[in-house]
Design a protein around this motif. Structure first.
Motif, PDB file in Angstrom:
ATOM      1  N   ILE A 183       0.840  -1.188   0.000  1.00 19.99           N
ATOM      2  CA  ILE A 183       0.000   0.000   0.000  1.00 19.99           C
ATOM      3  C   ILE A 183       0.881   1.246   0.000  1.00 19.99           C
ATOM      4  N   VAL A 184       0.653   2.137  -0.934  1.00 22.97           N
ATOM      5  CA  VAL A 184       1.389   3.408  -0.991  1.00 22.97           C
ATOM      6  C   VAL A 184       0.703   4.397  -0.058  1.00 22.97           C
ATOM      7  N   LEU A 185       1.382   4.736   1.048  1.00 22.25           N
ATOM      8  CA  LEU A 185       0.802   5.621   2.050  1.00 22.25           C
ATOM      9  C   LEU A 185       1.193   7.082   1.866  1.00 22.25           C
ATOM     10  N   ALA A 186       2.248   7.344   1.091  1.00 21.48           N
ATOM     11  CA  ALA A 186       2.729   8.716   0.905  1.00 21.48           C
ATOM     12  C   ALA A 186       3.362   8.836  -0.468  1.00 21.48           C
ATOM     13  N   ASP A 187       3.461  10.061  -0.975  1.00 19.56           N
ATOM     14  CA  ASP A 187       4.003  10.291  -2.318  1.00 19.56           C
ATOM     15  C   ASP A 187       5.414   9.743  -2.467  1.00 19.56           C
ATOM     16  N   ASN A 188       6.220   9.850  -1.395  1.00 23.43           N
ATOM     17  CA  ASN A 188       7.607   9.403  -1.494  1.00 23.43           C
ATOM     18  C   ASN A 188       7.731   7.878  -1.564  1.00 23.43           C
ATOM     19  N   GLN A 189       6.621   7.155  -1.375  1.00 21.17           N
ATOM     20  CA  GLN A 189       6.636   5.693  -1.494  1.00 21.17           C
ATOM     21  C   GLN A 189       6.208   5.212  -2.880  1.00 21.17           C
TER      22      GLN A 189
END
Length: 364
Positions: free
Chosen positions: A290-296
């Motif tokens: 799951i991508v939780l933030a833009d930097n991920q």
């Protein structure tokens, strides 16, 4: 003879998460084994991990936090102004320059690095954004697929660039458990344990929703779910009640030290696309990411493209997470293929390579 000193500047909080401090701790542990003294400077935000650092045997100094910025919830604003932060670090050194300063912080850049570099022998930056200038002797970016060319416009020609997952900073227990974990993946044809771990930030509401979605996907009653929350993360009665009411066995764990063992004994994982991605890959753990933030986003998309994970975006989680989880639970062939692809990404020896590069840069 006095041992050389490495000073780490990194922050953790319930907003920032734990990744910056935890990967620095991994490197610090490796350096200590080789006779270096490691010290940390962190700002005193809620969830700063200072006790965790001290428990690992490293000195830690907590700087006053900008709590007004913290209340705004913007992780990029959590650090003090760059010049102020640099001045605090320089003052703490008291004219005694360390061999290395290692900085791992999205809010600190070349301005900060130029200010502190006269006060150490060498300076190393840990980054994974490739979006700003740096002034350093060594730059480490452990992102899958990252190349030195992406940093050349951001650093000087003399900077040593350590790019890609060959330099992923994993604790030694991951390479120790690797063979056992990969052998287990080929042996086990059913899912008995699912690991849910979304990092050290304030993710309780997301974790609770993940559990609800897993239950809605119709997990076998024999399946165990292990939920890992970060050190000091606030836990409400709601998540424990949700765990108790689930039709299968659900344990909520906090501040786990033995993640390598837990990952090795799990059959699939629901995890964030942060630094723990490399831990799961090292042990060949099939993952719904799951991508939780833009930097991920870059990490998530790269591992999904390589077949090392199934990617679910936060906005699509309700619709897509049950489908992705069901696919991995029911399809042994898909799990086995993903395990092999994930394991091929990371071998668990990144700390050794980084320390060799630091030794070479220091000797030069």
């Amino acid at each position: 003879m006095t041992s050389p000193v490495v000073l780490f500047r990194a922050d953790a909080s319930f907003t920032i998460g734990a990744g910056h401090v935890m990967r620095c701790l991994t490197l610090a542990d490796g350096l200590r084994e080789r006779g270096w003294q490691c010290r940390f400077i962190c700002r005193e935000y809620p969830g700063h991990l200072g006790e965790n650092i001290a428990r690992r045997g490293h000195a830690v100094q907590l700087l006053r936090a900008n709590h007004e910025a913290f209340k705004g919830g913007d992780a990029a604003r959590l650090a003090a102004p760059s010049a102020e932060d640099a001045a605090a670090v320089i003052a703490w050194l008291c004219g005694d320059p360390p061999a290395w300063i290692v900085v791992d912080h999205y809010s600190l850049d070349a301005e900060w690095e130029k200010a502190v570099s006269p006060h150490c022998d060498r300076l190393m930056v840990i980054d994974d954004l490739a979006d700003r200038g740096h002034y350093c002797d060594v730059l480490l970016d452990q992102t899958f697929g990252r190349t030195a060319a992406e940093y050349r416009e951001h650093v000087s020609a003399e900077t040593t660039l350590l790019c890609g997952v060959d330099y992923a900073l994993l604790r030694p227990e991951f390479s120790i458990y690797r063979e056992h974990a990969l052998r287990r993946r080929t042996r086990t044809d059913r899912v008995e344990q699912i690991l849910v771990s979304l990092g050290g930030g304030d993710t309780e509401s997301i974790v609770r929703r993940v559990l609800e979605l897993l239950v809605s996907a119709g997990l076998p009653r024999s399946c165990r779910v292990k939920i890992v929350m970060g050190w000091g993360a606030p836990l409400s009665a709601d998540i424990r009640l949700a765990a108790q009411e689930a039709p299968c066995s659900v344990d909520v764990l906090q501040g786990v030290d033995s993640m390598a063992s837990l990952m090795a004994e799990s059959d699939i994982a629901i995890g964030a696309a942060g630094s723990s991605s490399w831990e799961r890959c090292c042990l060949g753990l099939p993952t719904v990411m799951i991508v939780l933030a833009d930097n991920q986003r870059v990490v998530g998309e790269s591992l999904a493209s390589a077949g090392a994970a199934l990617l679910v975006k936060m906005d699509d989680m309700d619709a897509h997470l049950p489908i992705a989880a069901t696919t991995l639970v029911q399809d042994h062939a898909a799990r086995s293929a993903m395990a092999l692809r994930a394991a091929s990404v990371v071998d668990g020896r990144g700390v050794e390579r980084v320390i060799r590069a630091m030794d070479a840069a220091y000797a030069g």
